[in-house]
Write a protein that holds these residues in place. Sequence first.
Motif, short mmCIF file in Angstrom:
data_model
loop_
_atom_site.label_atom_id
_atom_site.label_comp_id
_atom_site.label_asym_id
_atom_site.label_seq_id
_atom_site.Cartn_x
_atom_site.Cartn_y
_atom_site.Cartn_z
N PHE A 184 0.83 -1.20 0.00
CA PHE A 184 0.00 0.00 0.00
C PHE A 184 0.86 1.25 0.00
O PHE A 184 1.93 1.26 0.61
N ASP A 185 0.36 2.27 -0.66
CA ASP A 185 0.93 3.60 -0.53
C ASP A 185 0.18 4.26 0.62
O ASP A 185 -1.05 4.26 0.64
N ARG A 186 0.93 4.77 1.56
CA ARG A 186 0.32 5.45 2.70
C ARG A 186 0.12 6.91 2.31
O ARG A 186 1.08 7.62 2.05
N THR A 187 -1.12 7.36 2.24
CA THR A 187 -1.43 8.74 1.86
C THR A 187 -2.22 9.39 2.99
O THR A 187 -2.69 8.71 3.91
N SER A 188 -2.41 10.69 2.89
CA SER A 188 -3.20 11.39 3.90
C SER A 188 -4.67 10.98 3.82
O SER A 188 -5.41 11.11 4.79
N ASP A 189 -5.09 10.47 2.65
CA ASP A 189 -6.47 10.02 2.47
C ASP A 189 -6.68 8.58 2.91
O ASP A 189 -7.82 8.12 2.98
N GLY A 190 -5.61 7.86 3.15
CA GLY A 190 -5.73 6.46 3.55
C GLY A 190 -4.73 5.60 2.81
O GLY A 190 -3.74 6.08 2.25
N MET A 191 -5.01 4.33 2.78
CA MET A 191 -4.12 3.35 2.17
C MET A 191 -4.60 3.06 0.75
O MET A 191 -5.77 2.72 0.55
#
Length: 109
Positions: A45-52
């Motif tokens: 997963f890419d960890r983003t501010s919006d979620g995974m």
Amino acid sequence: KQFKAVQAIASHGKIVSAAKVLGLSPPAVTIQLRQVEEEFRLALFDRTSDGMRPTAAGLAFVEAAQAIEERLRLLEDEMDAIKGVRTGSLRLGVVSTAKYFAPRLMAGF
């Protein structure tokens, strides 16, 4: 456990949401994810501010997990058939007048 954790993260987008659905704590889900990522040496997963957000590796993992779960369901059906619990499948196509007798036929099956 790892299959279910990764699938839940992929479908819900957040570890907290996945943990709630699985009835686990967020740290437990994080540990499952970390173990898989360490095993494959890839981020799922890419960890983003919006979620995974699933990476290509994450999508491949989820697809494989779904295929394995489906195969395990088929195996369970086969084992039940061997034990005599279930004995096949039924596909039924009927005309509208069959609504009067089709339920009895299906119940007998």
